[in-house]
Design a protein around this motif. Sequence first.
Motif, PDB file in Angstrom:
ATOM      1  N   MET A 232      -7.549  13.277  72.099  1.00  0.00           N
ATOM      2  CA  MET A 232      -7.525  13.309  73.568  1.00  0.00           C
ATOM      3  C   MET A 232      -6.534  13.412  74.438  1.00  0.00           C
ATOM      4  N   LEU A 233      -5.390  12.488  73.664  1.00  0.00           N
ATOM      5  CA  LEU A 233      -4.124  12.162  74.238  1.00  0.00           C
ATOM      6  C   LEU A 233      -3.246  13.384  75.034  1.00  0.00           C
ATOM      7  N   PRO A 234      -3.084  14.374  74.161  1.00  0.00           N
ATOM      8  CA  PRO A 234      -2.274  15.598  74.676  1.00  0.00           C
ATOM      9  C   PRO A 234      -2.855  16.169  75.880  1.00  0.00           C
ATOM     10  N   ASP A 235      -4.111  16.441  75.778  1.00  0.00           N
ATOM     11  CA  ASP A 235      -4.643  17.188  76.850  1.00  0.00           C
ATOM     12  C   ASP A 235      -5.482  16.325  77.932  1.00  0.00           C
ATOM     13  N   HIS A 236      -6.106  15.242  77.497  1.00  0.00           N
ATOM     14  CA  HIS A 236      -6.937  14.355  78.388  1.00  0.00           C
ATOM     15  C   HIS A 236      -6.460  12.898  78.427  1.00  0.00           C
ATOM     16  N   PRO A 237      -4.941  12.795  78.833  1.00  0.00           N
ATOM     17  CA  PRO A 237      -4.636  11.245  78.901  1.00  0.00           C
ATOM     18  C   PRO A 237      -5.515  10.144  79.504  1.00  0.00           C
ATOM     19  N   ASP A 238      -6.218  10.690  80.407  1.00  0.00           N
ATOM     20  CA  ASP A 238      -6.986   9.624  81.239  1.00  0.00           C
ATOM     21  C   ASP A 238      -8.238   9.156  80.537  1.00  0.00           C
ATOM     22  N   ARG A 239      -8.810  10.143  79.608  1.00  0.00           N
ATOM     23  CA  ARG A 239      -9.907   9.834  78.712  1.00  0.00           C
ATOM     24  C   ARG A 239      -9.611   9.127  77.425  1.00  0.00           C
ATOM     25  N   ALA A 240      -8.282   9.489  77.276  1.00  0.00           N
ATOM     26  CA  ALA A 240      -7.781   8.720  76.120  1.00  0.00           C
ATOM     27  C   ALA A 240      -7.450   7.325  76.409  1.00  0.00           C
ATOM     28  N   ALA A 241      -6.962   6.981  77.540  1.00  0.00           N
ATOM     29  CA  ALA A 241      -6.943   5.671  78.209  1.00  0.00           C
ATOM     30  C   ALA A 241      -7.979   4.833  78.080  1.00  0.00           C
ATOM     31  N   ARG A 242      -9.284   5.416  78.572  1.00  0.00           N
ATOM     32  CA  ARG A 242     -10.673   4.497  78.594  1.00  0.00           C
ATOM     33  C   ARG A 242     -11.037   4.510  77.191  1.00  0.00           C
TER      34      ARG A 242
END
Length: 396
Positions: A232-242
């Motif tokens: 998720m980190l490249p495209d959805h950093p906020d979801r990766a943070a969760r």
Amino acid sequence: MNAVTVQEHTDPGTTRATGGIRIGVRPENRRHQIVKLTWTGLWLFYLSAPVIDLVRGGHSAGARLLGTLGLAAFVVWYLVLVLRVGRETAVPRVLLSLGVLAAQATVLSLTLGREWLVLFVYVSISSGAALPGECSRWTVPGATALLAATASVVPGGDEYLAGLLIPALMGGFAMVGVRAMIRTTMELREARATVAQLAANEERLRMARDLHDLLGHSLSLITLKSELAGRMLPDHPDRAARQVADIEQVCRQALVDVREAVSGYRRPTLPGELAGARTALTAAGVAADLPTEAPAELAEEEESALAWSLREAVTNVVRHSGAKRCTVTLTSCQTLAGPVMELTVADDGAGGPAVPGNGLTGLTERLEAVGGSLSAGPAGKTGFRVLVRVPLGSPS
């Protein structure tokens, strides 16, 4: 007396130099060998009759010399047979040695007189001590029969026979019982050591299973969320943070679970420590007077503090006191501050002032954590006493 120090209990199968010989334990050092030899040598007192006969029996110088040499050889041969109790030796070799001993007794009795018939009692005793029961049940009566036959030939031997038959039979069969008791005691010690080893192995397996159950799910979840966060980190950093936040929460919970599990393994209990204290004191040759049951009304923290106190105090008795008796009491009483449980560990050893140390300091800190107190010091002219008070109903 030194301060109490934290130490694991001694293995029950381990022996200590207590100045005596315990049944079923072979001498470990020269001091033990001397004690055992001295105890065995006390029974040589009954050889006074042959010794007096050598001195006052009116024998020639040559007969006295040969009699002295023969008696010395007999005593050495007898001690070799008796002191080997509990060791494995081929039965034919023991029978040959007993034959030599019986031949010595016969020759000395026939040549020097009736006073020497007492040697057959020692032949019977060494027979019972050195041979297994299935053999000695025949050799003991055989030695007694040889005594009777020799007494019938020796001049005046019939007068001595009545006083020697019972000691020969009873002494021989008594040693058969002692040998059986020693063998049984040794087997029990070996069995206890085996049971302790099996229990330790089972505890390791249980710990491994519990840690696997605790960490297996958490580590699998951490691995899964880490892979998911990486994708998720490249495209959805906020979801990766969760996902990373979830990983942190899982790690913290896993750490709490492990700490609770390890604390549960380390927390001693009063019944276990009472049993361990009895074993440690008995192994050290200290007479133990302990409660048979632990109070049931204790909270977990209170029981843990009392159990640690009992372990350390008994360890101090075993290691430093030189005591012959140790008394442990557990009583509940009412004080101005409320109900308390008192643990007293008193011994009759060397005594002396309490010396602050790591064990005493750590024990005091444990007790203060539950509102308890400790006092340690001499108990009268000799002995030492540790008194622990823990309030009942402390917050859990």
